[in-house]
Design a protein around this motif. Sequence first.
Motif, PDB file in Angstrom:
ATOM      1  N   LEU A  66       7.804  -2.433   2.428  1.00 23.14           N
ATOM      2  CA  LEU A  66       6.968  -2.511   1.227  1.00 23.14           C
ATOM      3  C   LEU A  66       7.179  -3.843   0.532  1.00 23.14           C
ATOM      4  O   LEU A  66       8.296  -4.343   0.457  1.00 23.14           O
ATOM      5  CB  LEU A  66       7.358  -1.421   0.230  1.00 23.14           C
ATOM      6  CG  LEU A  66       6.933  -0.007   0.525  1.00 23.14           C
ATOM      7  CD1 LEU A  66       7.284   0.862  -0.679  1.00 23.14           C
ATOM      8  CD2 LEU A  66       5.428   0.061   0.780  1.00 23.14           C
ATOM      9  N   ALA A  67       6.091  -4.369  -0.008  1.00 24.60           N
ATOM     10  CA  ALA A  67       6.197  -5.515  -0.909  1.00 24.60           C
ATOM     11  C   ALA A  67       6.031  -4.991  -2.326  1.00 24.60           C
ATOM     12  O   ALA A  67       5.199  -4.108  -2.580  1.00 24.60           O
ATOM     13  CB  ALA A  67       5.128  -6.540  -0.594  1.00 24.60           C
ATOM     14  N   ILE A  68       6.835  -5.493  -3.254  1.00 21.52           N
ATOM     15  CA  ILE A  68       6.813  -5.059  -4.648  1.00 21.52           C
ATOM     16  C   ILE A  68       6.683  -6.296  -5.514  1.00 21.52           C
ATOM     17  O   ILE A  68       7.349  -7.298  -5.267  1.00 21.52           O
ATOM     18  CB  ILE A  68       8.116  -4.341  -5.045  1.00 21.52           C
ATOM     19  CG1 ILE A  68       8.445  -3.228  -4.050  1.00 21.52           C
ATOM     20  CG2 ILE A  68       8.025  -3.783  -6.454  1.00 21.52           C
ATOM     21  CD1 ILE A  68       9.708  -2.465  -4.411  1.00 21.52           C
ATOM     22  N   SER A  69       5.835  -6.214  -6.536  1.00 23.88           N
ATOM     23  CA  SER A  69       5.628  -7.380  -7.380  1.00 23.88           C
ATOM     24  C   SER A  69       5.369  -6.952  -8.819  1.00 23.88           C
ATOM     25  O   SER A  69       4.883  -5.849  -9.064  1.00 23.88           O
ATOM     26  CB  SER A  69       4.419  -8.141  -6.834  1.00 23.88           C
ATOM     27  OG  SER A  69       4.229  -9.300  -7.584  1.00 23.88           O
ATOM     28  N   THR A  70       5.687  -7.818  -9.771  1.00 26.32           N
ATOM     29  CA  THR A  70       5.383  -7.529 -11.174  1.00 26.32           C
ATOM     30  C   THR A  70       5.001  -8.808 -11.888  1.00 26.32           C
ATOM     31  O   THR A  70       5.466  -9.894 -11.526  1.00 26.32           O
ATOM     32  CB  THR A  70       6.587  -6.866 -11.882  1.00 26.32           C
ATOM     33  OG1 THR A  70       6.163  -6.349 -13.158  1.00 26.32           O
ATOM     34  CG2 THR A  70       7.722  -7.850 -12.142  1.00 26.32           C
ATOM     35  N   ASP A  96      -0.063 -11.777  -5.574  1.00 17.81           N
ATOM     36  CA  ASP A  96       1.370 -11.916  -5.302  1.00 17.81           C
ATOM     37  C   ASP A  96       1.771 -11.061  -4.095  1.00 17.81           C
ATOM     38  O   ASP A  96       2.638 -11.449  -3.313  1.00 17.81           O
ATOM     39  CB  ASP A  96       2.200 -11.497  -6.525  1.00 17.81           C
ATOM     40  CG  ASP A  96       2.206 -12.585  -7.598  1.00 17.81           C
ATOM     41  OD1 ASP A  96       1.832 -13.732  -7.302  1.00 17.81           O
ATOM     42  OD2 ASP A  96       2.592 -12.272  -8.735  1.00 17.81           O
ATOM     43  N   LEU A  97       1.156  -9.889  -3.967  1.00 18.12           N
ATOM     44  CA  LEU A  97       1.434  -9.045  -2.800  1.00 18.12           C
ATOM     45  C   LEU A  97       0.841  -9.668  -1.543  1.00 18.12           C
ATOM     46  O   LEU A  97       1.488  -9.741  -0.496  1.00 18.12           O
ATOM     47  CB  LEU A  97       0.851  -7.642  -3.010  1.00 18.12           C
ATOM     48  CG  LEU A  97       1.470  -6.825  -4.143  1.00 18.12           C
ATOM     49  CD1 LEU A  97       0.668  -5.548  -4.384  1.00 18.12           C
ATOM     50  CD2 LEU A  97       2.927  -6.476  -3.829  1.00 18.12           C
ATOM     51  N   GLY A 100       2.579 -12.465   0.141  1.00 17.23           N
ATOM     52  CA  GLY A 100       3.773 -11.995   0.844  1.00 17.23           C
ATOM     53  C   GLY A 100       3.427 -11.323   2.169  1.00 17.23           C
ATOM     54  O   GLY A 100       4.288 -10.738   2.815  1.00 17.23           O
ATOM     55  N   TYR A 106      -1.228  -0.027  -4.384  1.00 16.26           N
ATOM     56  CA  TYR A 106      -1.172   0.656  -5.674  1.00 16.26           C
ATOM     57  C   TYR A 106      -0.725  -0.283  -6.785  1.00 16.26           C
ATOM     58  O   TYR A 106       0.122  -1.140  -6.572  1.00 16.26           O
ATOM     59  CB  TYR A 106      -0.186   1.831  -5.609  1.00 16.26           C
ATOM     60  CG  TYR A 106      -0.533   2.846  -4.555  1.00 16.26           C
ATOM     61  CD1 TYR A 106      -1.672   3.636  -4.687  1.00 16.26           C
ATOM     62  CD2 TYR A 106       0.260   2.998  -3.424  1.00 16.26           C
ATOM     63  CE1 TYR A 106      -2.004   4.568  -3.713  1.00 16.26           C
ATOM     64  CE2 TYR A 106      -0.064   3.926  -2.444  1.00 16.26           C
ATOM     65  CZ  TYR A 106      -1.200   4.711  -2.591  1.00 16.26           C
ATOM     66  OH  TYR A 106      -1.523   5.616  -1.631  1.00 16.26           O
ATOM     67  N   SER A 161       2.274  -4.064 -12.141  1.00 21.11           N
ATOM     68  CA  SER A 161       3.213  -4.109 -11.032  1.00 21.11           C
ATOM     69  C   SER A 161       2.485  -3.511  -9.842  1.00 21.11           C
ATOM     70  O   SER A 161       1.575  -2.695 -10.017  1.00 21.11           O
ATOM     71  CB  SER A 161       4.471  -3.303 -11.348  1.00 21.11           C
ATOM     72  OG  SER A 161       5.104  -3.838 -12.498  1.00 21.11           O
ATOM     73  N   ILE A 163       2.504  -2.356  -5.437  1.00 22.64           N
ATOM     74  CA  ILE A 163       3.166  -2.253  -4.143  1.00 22.64           C
ATOM     75  C   ILE A 163       2.137  -2.346  -3.037  1.00 22.64           C
ATOM     76  O   ILE A 163       0.970  -1.973  -3.197  1.00 22.64           O
ATOM     77  CB  ILE A 163       4.036  -0.986  -3.978  1.00 22.64           C
ATOM     78  CG1 ILE A 163       3.199   0.276  -3.960  1.00 22.64           C
ATOM     79  CG2 ILE A 163       5.085  -0.879  -5.055  1.00 22.64           C
ATOM     80  CD1 ILE A 163       4.037   1.488  -3.580  1.00 22.64           C
TER      81      ILE A 163
END
Lengths: 353, 353
Positions: A66-70, A96-97, A100, A106, A161, A163
């Motif tokens: 998973l990629a996670i961003s905020t 941003d996701l 990556g 989501y 944020s 994912i």
Amino acid sequence: MSEQPHLSNWSCPLPLRDYPGIVLGHGGGGKLSSELVEHLFLPAFKNEALANLGDASVVSVPPGRLAISTDSFVVQPLFFPGGCIGDLAVNGTVNDLAVGGARPLYLTVGFILEEGFPLSSLAMIVDRMAAAAGNAGVQVVTGDTKVVERGHGDGCYINTSGIGVVPHGVDVGPAKASPDDVVLVSGTIGDHGMAVMSVREGLQFETLIESDTASLHDLIEQMMAAGGSAVHAMRDPTRGGVASSLNEIAKSSGVGIVLDEKALPVRPDVQAACDILGMDPIYVANEGKVLAFVSPDAASQVLEAMRKHPLGMNASIIGRAVNHHAGIVAARTAIGASRVIPMQIGEQLPRIC
Amino acid sequence: MSEQPHLSNWSCPLPLRDYPGIVLGHGGGGKLSSELVEHLFLPAFKNEALANLGDASVVSVPPGRLAISTDSFVVQPLFFPGGCIGDLAVNGTVNDLAVGGARPLYLTVGFILEEGFPLSSLAMIVDRMAAAAGNAGVQVVTGDTKVVERGHGDGCYINTSGIGVVPHGVDVGPAKASPDDVVLVSGTIGDHGMAVMSVREGLQFETLIESDTASLHDLIEQMMAAGGSAVHAMRDPTRGGVASSLNEIAKSSGVGIVLDEKALPVRPDVQAACDILGMDPIYVANEGKVLAFVSPDAASQVLEAMRKHPLGMNASIIGRAVNHHAGIVAARTAIGASRVIPMQIGEQLPRIC
């Protein structure tokens, strides 16, 4: 873009209550809070996970990393040519996701609203967020609203944020740039920053400078399809512009970067605005552009794929990674000289996103 | 808790720059931004995903459904007896995941800082966040910092978003409460709200009222181990207190709820503070308590498991779900009468979390 009331995304009865603006109670977890959720957020972002209204939303994700961003958004003004804080907040996190290497799935949305903020402006922002999310194929699955007293905010701050899932075999990142990589940019630079600054400074040009805010997930998917593992690193050059993103990549990967300054695509009106304000477009924020480091054998296919996409029509090769002056970005100027493009200390343009 | 400089979590050279406070450039994406990341956030939250410094962090998750949650924190004052905005922000999102039956895994952190905010206060907040995250076994994998001009914020606002994994077979949620379920609470109510209000209102009691901010993931794991699928619904009664959470559960699940008002555990000093301020503890925020709806056959095991845990020593049975007056929460008062406990319109206490 006008700020006229625009209530297509409301359901009854919230607009019927006699509050033209946000009150502290909208952040209090009581009836006013639930009305905001039920009559504005749910109809706008409708999906099953959100509708369950748990403290957390439960979703399924396909197997994979998973990629996670905020990202928090504090742009001023909230509405500017080409967009508003709402689509900016959705597109920013989606991008941003995507850079990556992830497929965005989501989003969460957190509002910090100032007492008195017009409900009609909130409705318009939410409308634009829902449209941007639909466009990017992501679901807003959970959210939160807090309200601060008049004088302790600036109308509306938004955190998003996100994912996404990183497909098997995909491994891109700022540290993966390699010597000899070709550096590509997907289009003209500085549009977003100058769109916001023209409004703030009251600059008028023959043409309207519009923000380039857009979701890059689809363009990036086409680039990955064309280049595969030859695409080493990507970045969306937002705050601090192309210069800061290139410096970050140079630093993480240990390559040097040589830019061809003449090759940087800049709209003439953006260049004119930069000249008036004493700015260099290479440091100005973009919100719908991607930089890519691609190995030389695949660069032309990736460039071709970019140019076929509506968001990449002005894609260009702007430079090269080299295995000397590690961590330094240099530019060949129009007259053939070289200059270093350093990371700036602070920023040219506060509150641009 | 003093606000003395507390720089154990800094690495050089950031504190050596001559900025005693946050400047706009700390949010600009340039050198100041990266110094904040490199010399404060990375050392405090150290983990591999964060250290990669991509726009998104890439992590692995075990197979299963994911819970996703987001919350913004605007509490005033930032430091209060028993905690600060930092541990509150970590514990709040951890708890939202845990009451959804998830094992919390990863957090994102978004700061909106006001120009001039003391670096020493930020350091202290980050220190408390790192400690709370360590305590809850979660990793802070990505973050973002924006800075707004003096007068457009309130020192520090924090958004935390989190993801957790929901183990196979676990299915709890506000809609799953059933008639006859026993309603449990894990301890005394109203502590957090009254800790914050005592500071704001300058109330002095013989004892210090401390916030109950805590991560509930471990307590909830014990409850699930004891009760299994007999645990139907859980909620951490934050903003709006026990009353709002019960109303939300009654509304989502369609049960009625009858509370035994005498059974509600309230500390005498919290009750005294509520009496002075004209508040009802049932509407006051908690930040380390959980409400659970459990089928009657398993209620005593779950209660016993709660009481064995340091965060559940004062756990009590406070009521019952019933299959009449659907969606309504009623209380039997000390003198045997009944009253309806409605959802409040706004809130008693603004900016409590």
